[in-house]
Design a protein around this motif. Structure first.
Motif, short mmCIF file in Angstrom:
data_model
loop_
_atom_site.label_atom_id
_atom_site.label_comp_id
_atom_site.label_asym_id
_atom_site.label_seq_id
_atom_site.Cartn_x
_atom_site.Cartn_y
_atom_site.Cartn_z
N VAL A 114 3.27 -9.00 11.59
CA VAL A 114 2.71 -7.66 11.36
C VAL A 114 3.51 -6.90 10.31
CG1 VAL A 114 2.25 -5.44 12.47
CG2 VAL A 114 1.51 -7.57 13.58
N ALA A 115 4.80 -7.19 10.20
CA ALA A 115 5.59 -6.55 9.14
C ALA A 115 4.99 -6.91 7.78
CB ALA A 115 7.04 -7.02 9.21
N TYR A 116 4.56 -8.15 7.65
CA TYR A 116 3.93 -8.59 6.40
C TYR A 116 2.54 -7.94 6.23
CZ TYR A 116 1.05 -11.56 3.45
OH TYR A 116 0.14 -12.01 2.53
N HIS A 117 1.78 -7.86 7.34
CA HIS A 117 0.46 -7.22 7.24
C HIS A 117 0.61 -5.78 6.73
CE1 HIS A 117 -1.17 -9.88 10.79
NE2 HIS A 117 -0.78 -10.60 9.76
N LEU A 118 1.60 -5.08 7.31
CA LEU A 118 1.78 -3.67 6.94
C LEU A 118 2.21 -3.52 5.49
CD1 LEU A 118 1.96 -0.67 7.69
CD2 LEU A 118 4.30 -1.08 8.50
N GLU A 119 3.10 -4.39 5.07
CA GLU A 119 3.57 -4.31 3.69
C GLU A 119 2.38 -4.48 2.73
OE1 GLU A 119 6.84 -7.03 2.90
OE2 GLU A 119 6.33 -6.97 0.77
N ARG A 120 1.54 -5.46 3.06
CA ARG A 120 0.42 -5.77 2.18
C ARG A 120 -0.65 -4.68 2.22
NH1 ARG A 120 -4.23 -8.34 0.96
NH2 ARG A 120 -5.07 -7.98 3.04
N SER A 121 -1.00 -4.22 3.43
CA SER A 121 -2.06 -3.21 3.50
C SER A 121 -1.57 -1.90 2.89
CB SER A 121 -2.58 -3.03 4.93
OG SER A 121 -1.59 -2.56 5.80
N ALA A 122 -0.30 -1.55 3.11
CA ALA A 122 0.23 -0.31 2.53
C ALA A 122 0.21 -0.39 1.01
CB ALA A 122 1.64 -0.04 3.04
N ASP A 123 0.67 -1.52 0.46
CA ASP A 123 0.67 -1.69 -1.01
C ASP A 123 -0.74 -1.57 -1.58
OD1 ASP A 123 3.35 -2.07 -1.13
OD2 ASP A 123 3.28 -4.25 -1.53
N THR A 124 -1.70 -2.14 -0.88
CA THR A 124 -3.07 -2.11 -1.40
C THR A 124 -3.65 -0.70 -1.31
OG1 THR A 124 -3.27 -4.36 -0.55
CG2 THR A 124 -5.28 -3.32 -1.32
N VAL A 125 -3.34 0.00 -0.22
CA VAL A 125 -3.83 1.38 -0.08
C VAL A 125 -3.24 2.24 -1.20
CG1 VAL A 125 -3.60 3.46 1.36
CG2 VAL A 125 -4.39 1.31 2.39
N VAL A 126 -1.96 2.05 -1.49
CA VAL A 126 -1.33 2.82 -2.57
C VAL A 126 -1.95 2.42 -3.92
CG1 VAL A 126 0.82 3.22 -3.84
CG2 VAL A 126 0.83 3.19 -1.33
N GLY A 127 -2.10 1.13 -4.14
CA GLY A 127 -2.65 0.65 -5.42
C GLY A 127 -4.05 1.17 -5.67
N LEU A 128 -4.87 1.17 -4.65
CA LEU A 128 -6.26 1.61 -4.84
C LEU A 128 -6.38 3.14 -4.81
CD1 LEU A 128 -8.13 -1.13 -2.77
CD2 LEU A 128 -8.01 -0.92 -5.26
N GLY A 129 -5.55 3.79 -3.98
CA GLY A 129 -5.59 5.26 -3.93
C GLY A 129 -5.15 5.83 -5.28
N ASP A 130 -4.11 5.25 -5.84
CA ASP A 130 -3.55 5.70 -7.12
C ASP A 130 -3.99 4.76 -8.24
OD1 ASP A 130 -1.92 7.09 -8.96
OD2 ASP A 130 -0.29 5.66 -8.66
N GLY A 131 -5.27 4.36 -8.23
CA GLY A 131 -5.77 3.43 -9.25
C GLY A 131 -6.68 4.15 -10.22
N THR A 132 -7.96 3.82 -10.18
CA THR A 132 -8.93 4.52 -11.04
C THR A 132 -9.55 5.67 -10.24
OG1 THR A 132 -10.71 3.11 -10.24
CG2 THR A 132 -9.57 2.37 -12.23
N GLU A 133 -10.35 6.46 -10.94
CA GLU A 133 -11.06 7.56 -10.27
C GLU A 133 -11.95 7.01 -9.16
OE1 GLU A 133 -13.99 10.79 -12.09
OE2 GLU A 133 -12.23 10.40 -13.37
N GLU A 134 -12.65 5.91 -9.48
CA GLU A 134 -13.56 5.34 -8.47
C GLU A 134 -12.79 4.79 -7.26
OE1 GLU A 134 -16.07 2.02 -9.61
OE2 GLU A 134 -17.12 2.09 -7.68
#
Lengths: 253, 325
Positions: A134-154
C-alpha cells in the motif's frame, strides 16, 4: 455483540474494501491510457485481491462455520458486504479512478500502520505484509493526482470534478460504531475517528500540490461499512463477480 | 509467437557489407542496435517485433474479458498476474523495437490505424471460463513453440527480451493447463465448457503458426538472418505432437476426426485449418477484429488528456527546478 462477532465484522470491512476496490480496478485491464498504467493498475488490483484472500481467510476462520474466503466473497448478497461506499462507486474516467485510489490509499496506509501494532498477531502480520504494497499504491496514486491536477487545464478540471464527486464518500472511513468500540477495547484496531487528523494533513498536502480545492462540505454518505445501505452499483458488480459460483453451485474451479 | 506472415524486406545494400553481415550471423554473433545492418533486416525486425508487441497488448482483451468473472479469488489473482505479465512483455518488445529507430507512439499509431497487425488468434472471443484455461494451454503453448528458438535470434535486444518472456510464458502455460484440467475433471457442465473451448480454439491455435511456408521466399530470407528459426510447418507439427497426449490425459477430444499417429513419420497426422478463414481474419473479418481495434482506439483516445496532463506537469516541474537553480 460478542467480541468475535465484532472481530468478524471488522475483518469483513477490511476484506470487502480490498475485494470491491480490487474488482473495480481490475475492470481497467487493457483499457488504460498508457501501457505503464495498465501494468500498474493490474498490479494494484492483484495486491488488493491478495490482501482480500488474507482478510477474508481470517474472517472465515473467526466465523468458525467451516466457510472459506471464496464462500465469503462469492456467496454473500449485497447487504452482507461491509466495504465503504467509496470502493464501490464506478470507475468513471481515469482521473476519477486514480482520485478514488488516492483517497482510499491515504486512509488504507494510515490504518495499516496502526494495525501493525494490533494485539492480534494475525491482524498485525497481514497489516505488515499489506502495508508494503500500500505504501507503493499511495506513492503512485499521489504522484498521478499531483501530475494530473497540476497538468493541463483539462486534466485539472477533470481532477477537480473527480474530487468534488468523491469527497462526500470520504467521511465514512472515519465513522465509528459499536464494532469499532469493541475492537478498540480489545486492542485489535484503532478508532476510525482517530485517523482523521493524520489523513487530513496528508490529503491536504497532496491535493495542495495538485492545485486542487477540497470541497468545504463535510457531508458524508454512509451505509457501506455497516451494510445498512449500499449504492445501487454494488449489486451490479456482484452479479458479474459471483455469476459462475451462483450458476454452478458446488463446482470446484 | 505472435508473428504471422511477416514479409521480409528486399535489401539493396553494398554486397560486401551484406556478406560481412551474413558472416557475423552465421558465426552466431549477436547484432546490436549500433551495428551496421541491412535496411531490410531492420524493417523486417520492426514489423516482426511490433506484431509480437501488439499481440501482447491486444491479447489483454480476451483475457481481461474474464477477470471480473473469475470464479475464485485465486483464479482472479493468477489471471491478473498473467495479464500484467503480458503488458510487461509488450513493454520489453516496444523497447526492443525502439532500438531499431521506431518510437513507441509511432508503432502504436500503426496498430491503431491498421497498418500493423497482431496475431489472428486474438480476434476470437473468450466465451466461457474454460477458454481462459484453453488460452493458457493452447495459445501460450503455441507461442512458446516459436519463442523458445527465438531466444537464439540474431538481434541482441530481441533475443534478450525473448529470454525474459519465455520464463513467464511457461508459467502461463502451466496455469492454463491446470485451470482446464480442473474443469475437465469437474462437473458435467464444466467438462462441457472445457470441450467447447477446445472445439473453438483448436484450429485458430494451429493458424497461429501461419500458412505453410515451404514456397515462401520471405521465410527463407528471415531464416538466413536468424530472425525466424523454424518453418511454420515444423512448429505446427511439434505443437500437435505435444498437445494431443495432453488432451487425451484430460479426456477431451480434439475436433479432428482424421487425427492419428503415423508410425512411419513418427508424428501425428492432422487436418490443416481452413486457410480461407485465416485469410478472412487477417483481412479484418474475424469475429472480434472490429471490436478489438475499437477498444484499443478508445483506450488511446480517452487517455489522450491523461498523457497530455502528465507531460505538461513534467515540463512545469522541470521549468520550476531550472528556475530554482
Amino acid at each position: 455483540m460478542t467480541r468475535d462477532d465484532a472481530f468478524f465484522q471488522f475483518l469483513l470491512r477490511m476484506g470487502d474494501n480490498t475485494l470491491i476496490l480490487g474488482h473495480r480496478v481490475s475492470e481497467w485491464c487493457g483499457h488504460a491510457p498508457v501501457l505503464e498504467e495498465d501494468i500498474a493498475l493490474a498490479n494494484t488490483a492483484l495486491d488488493l485481491i491478495g490482501q482480500t484472500q488474507m482478510w477474508l481467510g481470517l474472517a472465515a476462520e473467526v466465523q468458525g462455520d467451516g466457510k472459506s474466503a471464496d464462500d465469503l466473497a462469492f456467496l454473500r448478497d449485497a447487504w452482507d458486504f461491509r466495504n465503504v461506499l467509496l470502493c464501490e462507486v464506478p470507475n468513471g474516467d481515469f482521473g476519477r479512478t486514480l482520485m478514488r485510489q488516492f483517497l482510499f490509499d491515504a486512509w488504507h496506509s494510515i490504518q495499516l500502520g496502526r494495525l501493525m501494532k494490533s494485539s492480534d498477531e494475525r491482524v498485525a502480520a497481514i497489516a505488515e505484509k499489506a502495508s508494503k504494497e500500500v505504501a507503493y499504491h499511495l506513492e503512485r496514486s499521489a504522484d498521478t493526482v499531483v501530475g494530473l491536477g497540476d497538468g493541463t487545464e483539462e486534466s485539472h478540471r477533470r481532477m477537480q470534478e473527480a474530487l468534488d464527486y468523491l469527497w462526500p464518500y470520504v467521511g465514512e472511513m472515519f465513522q465509528s460504531d459499536d464494532v469499532d468500540a469493541e475492537m478498540v477495547k480489545a486492542g485489535i484496531a484503532p478508532d476510525p475517528a482517530s485517523l482523521r487528523e493524520e489523513y487530513d494533513v496528508l490529503v491536504s498536502r497532496i491535493l495542495g500540490d495538485a492545485t486542487l480545492t477540497i470541497p468545504e462540505s463535510r457531508f458524508a454518505h454512509k451505509g457501506g461499512r455497516t451494510g445498512a445501505m449500499h449504492t445501487e452499483h454494488l449489486g451490479h458488480l456482484l452479479t458479474q463477480m459471483q455469476w459462475l459460483q451462483r450458476a454452478y453451485p458446488g463446482a470446484k474451479w | 509467437m505472435y508473428a504471422q506472415m511477416i514479409k521480409s524486406e528486399a535489401t539493396q545494400d553494398d554486397p560486401e557489407k551484406l556478406a560481412a553481415f551474413q558472416a557475423r550471423i552465421d558465426a552466431g554473433e549477436k547484432i546490436e542496435p549500433k551495428d551496421w545492418m541491412p535496411e531490410g533486416y531492420r524493417k523486417t525486425l520492426i514489423r516482426q517485433i511490433g506484431q509480437h508487441a501488439h499481440s501482447e497488448i491486444v491479447g489483454q482483451l480476451p483475457e481481461g474479458n474474464w477477470i471480473t468473472r473469475a470464479p475464485t479469488l485465486e483464479r482472479k489473482a493468477i489471471l491478473l498476474a498473467k495479464v500484467q505479465d503480458e503488458a510487461g512483455h509488450g513493454l520489453y518488445l516496444y523497447c526492443a523495437a525502439e532500438t531499431l529507430g521506431v518510437s513507441r507512439d509511432e508503432i502504436t499509431e500503426m496498430l491503431l490505424d491498421g497498418r500493423m497487425k497482431y496475431s489472428s488468434i486474438f480476434n476470437y472471443p473468450t466465451l466461457n471460463w474454460a477458454d481462459i484455461g484453453a488460452v493458457g494451454w493452447l495459445v501460450d503453448g503455441a507461442a512458446i513453440m516459436n519463442q523458445v528458438p527465438l531466444q537464439r535470434t540474431s538481434f541482441g535486444p530481441y533475443s534478450r527480451a525473448m529470454i525474459r518472456i519465455c520464463k513467464e510464458e511457461s508459467f502461463h502455460q502451466r496455469q492454463g493447463y491446470d485451470a482446464i484440467r480442473q474443469m475437465a475433471e469437474g462437473t458435467p457442465e464444466q467438462k462441457k465448457m472445457a470441450q467447447d473451448a477446445l472445439n473453438r480454439l483448436w484450429y485458430p491455435s494451429l493458424m497461429m503458426f501461419g500458412p505453410s511456408d515451404k514456397d515462401s521466399v520471405h521465410s527463407a530470407q528471415s531464416m538466413a538472418w536468424k530472425i525466424k528459426m523454424n518453418t511454420n510447418d515444423e512448429l505446427r507439427q511439434k505443437f500437435v505432437d505435444q498437445t494431443v497426449p495432453q488432451a487425451e490425459y484430460l479426456g477431451l477430444t480434439i475436433p479432428d476426426p482424421d487425427l492419428k499417429w503415423n508410425d512411419e513419420r513418427g508424428h501425428y497426422d492432422y487436418t490443416d485449418p481452413d486457410w480461407s478463414e485465416f485469410f478472412d481474419v487477417i483481412k479484418g473479418n474475424g469475429p472480434c477484429n472490429v471490436d478489438r481495434l475499437a477498444a484499443r482506439n478508445k483506450a488511446w483516445d480517452d487517455g489522450a488528456w491523461v498523457r497530455d496532463g502528465l507531460l505538461a506537469h513534467a515540463k512545469k516541474k522541470a521549468a520550476r527546478q531550472h528556475a530554482a537553480e
